[in-house]
Design a protein around this motif. Structure first.
Motif, PDB file in Angstrom:
ATOM      1  N   SER A  34      48.333  42.425  29.184  1.00  0.00           N
ATOM      2  CA  SER A  34      48.001  41.038  28.871  1.00  0.00           C
ATOM      3  C   SER A  34      48.987  40.103  29.562  1.00  0.00           C
ATOM      4  O   SER A  34      50.204  40.239  29.401  1.00  0.00           O
ATOM      5  N   VAL A  35      48.452  39.142  30.304  1.00  0.00           N
ATOM      6  CA  VAL A  35      49.307  38.198  31.023  1.00  0.00           C
ATOM      7  C   VAL A  35      49.371  36.838  30.337  1.00  0.00           C
ATOM      8  O   VAL A  35      50.144  35.968  30.752  1.00  0.00           O
ATOM      9  N   LEU A  83      44.146  43.988  33.833  1.00  0.00           N
ATOM     10  CA  LEU A  83      44.728  42.698  33.485  1.00  0.00           C
ATOM     11  C   LEU A  83      43.852  42.042  32.425  1.00  0.00           C
ATOM     12  O   LEU A  83      42.636  41.913  32.594  1.00  0.00           O
ATOM     13  N   PRO A  88      42.990  35.904  31.185  1.00  0.00           N
ATOM     14  CA  PRO A  88      44.051  36.126  32.170  1.00  0.00           C
ATOM     15  C   PRO A  88      44.067  35.129  33.319  1.00  0.00           C
ATOM     16  O   PRO A  88      45.125  34.869  33.893  1.00  0.00           O
ATOM     17  N   LEU A  94      47.917  34.261  39.185  1.00  0.00           N
ATOM     18  CA  LEU A  94      47.570  35.641  38.824  1.00  0.00           C
ATOM     19  C   LEU A  94      47.267  36.506  40.048  1.00  0.00           C
ATOM     20  O   LEU A  94      47.679  37.676  40.072  1.00  0.00           O
ATOM     21  N   ALA A  98      48.598  40.305  40.871  1.00  0.00           N
ATOM     22  CA  ALA A  98      47.661  41.397  41.150  1.00  0.00           C
ATOM     23  C   ALA A  98      48.007  42.094  42.460  1.00  0.00           C
ATOM     24  O   ALA A  98      47.981  43.330  42.549  1.00  0.00           O
ATOM     25  N   LEU A 112      40.154  43.823  35.974  1.00  0.00           N
ATOM     26  CA  LEU A 112      40.397  42.578  35.252  1.00  0.00           C
ATOM     27  C   LEU A 112      39.314  42.371  34.204  1.00  0.00           C
ATOM     28  O   LEU A 112      38.133  42.563  34.479  1.00  0.00           O
TER      29      LEU A 112
END
Length: 341
Positions: A34-35, A83, A88, A94, A98, A112
């Motif tokens: 989790s971002v 992700l 996200p 992001l 990645a 994702l």
């Protein structure tokens, strides 16, 4: 420490070494990362409408910290990263993260999960960064019901995002449809037709009692739904996915593939291959239990690589046998968005 030294001495002579095996013999090779815990939707089964108790940015793992943890996991045998959020794509830059993760030795699959609202803007950059597969949350194609579920007018943006993802070359694209009370057969059939026409893979998901919102949502058992779809679309077989929890059925012509994720009616804990790392650096060992390890504190305490490896190895040995969604649904008070999907 001793185990880590042993691994380092023999690894150059092996193509692959896997040591992330829990005490029940399950190989853990999949990290849900989790971002962010923020989201631009407020799905009724996930997050309260007025929720604002988000994690402070100072507590987020930085890209450097994330890369260090993932690299350590990969050296121990982890192969797959997904992700997640929250949403996200709300995390700034992001695609940069990645790209860094996709180039790490040992990582063979980067995917994702997204609600799709920002996908049109970022699809090309994500594909170029090494993200190969997408899961897009879409519970309905009906505009009014979409607003009722998500509390936002965003269906058009999701559909544009899906079109942009296909144009960018993502395959497969999986549509995640959470089954909630009041859903009609015609609504499910419309989603099946939509996915068949666009060559998406549909996955139907039972609601999990995570947080107050999840517990308040009446779950729909997928058993009867599965049987009806078997008969209507001629679905056969019982294909078990090699990566995630879905059990798939497919039509004889191969045009229709539907996965069923049944954490309530038919749990899949015996094949669980994943752990979750939240944006604040908490490693959750089971979505339906409270077993956790604070990775951020160790990182910011100046740990060595050896100490980080040992932390992860020890954590995997704490992974419980199964969740208790049916027996103790009240124990998970955190919202799904704060855990990571």
């Amino acid at each position: 420490m001793q185990l880590y030294s042993c691994i380092c001495s023999i690894r150059p002579h092996l193509e692959r070494i896997v040591v992330l095996i829990d005490r029940f013999g399950r190989q853990i090779h999949y990290l849900r990362l989790s971002v962010t815990d923020r989201c631009d939707l407020r799905c009724s089964y996930c997050m309260p409408e007025g929720f604002k108790d988000f994690e402070a940015p100072a507590n987020w793992l930085s890209f450097d910290e994330i890369e260090r943890v993932v690299a350590a996991f990969a050296r121990l045998g982890l192969q797959r990263i997904r992700l997640t959020g929250g949403e996200p794509l709300l995390r700034k830059d992001l695609p940069v993260l990645a790209a860094r993760l996709s180039q790490l030795p040992g990582i063979t699959d980067l995917s994702l999960s997204t609600n799709g609202t920002l996908l049109a803007r970022h699809a090309q950059a994500l594909r170029a960064a090494g993200v190969s597969r997408l899961n897009v949350s879409l519970d309905t194609l009906d505009p009014e019901r979409f607003v009722a579920i998500t509390r936002r007018h965003a269906l058009d943006r999701v559909l544009l995002g899906l079109a942009a993802a296909q144009e960018a070359g993502f395959a497969p694209i999986k549509i995640n449809m959470v089954m909630t009370e009041g859903i009609q057969d015609a609504e499910i059939d419309a989603m099946v037709a939509f996915c068949m026409e666009r060559q998406f893979v549909l996955r139907l998901i039972e609601v999990m009692p995570v947080g107050d919102t999840g517990r308040r949502t009446v779950a729909v058992s997928l058993g009867p739904v599965q049987q009806r779809l078997r008969e209507k679309f001629g679905l056969v077989g019982g294909i078990v996915s090699g990566g995630g929890p879905a059990r798939y059925l497919v039509s004889s012509d191969g045009r229709c593939r539907i996965g069923f994720i049944t954490p309530i009616s038919q749990h899949f804990c015996e094949t669980c291959n994943r752990v979750r790392l939240s944006v604040d650096g908490t490693l959750y060992l089971c979505l339906g239990k409270n077993d956790r390890v604070d990775v951020r504190a160790v990182l910011r305490g100046g740990c060595s690589d050896q100490e980080l490896h040992q932390l992860l190895l020890d954590a995997i040995q704490q992974k419980p046998w199964r969740h208790e969604f049916s027996d103790r649904p009240e124990q998970i008070v955190r919202f799904m968005s704060s855990t990571g999907g």
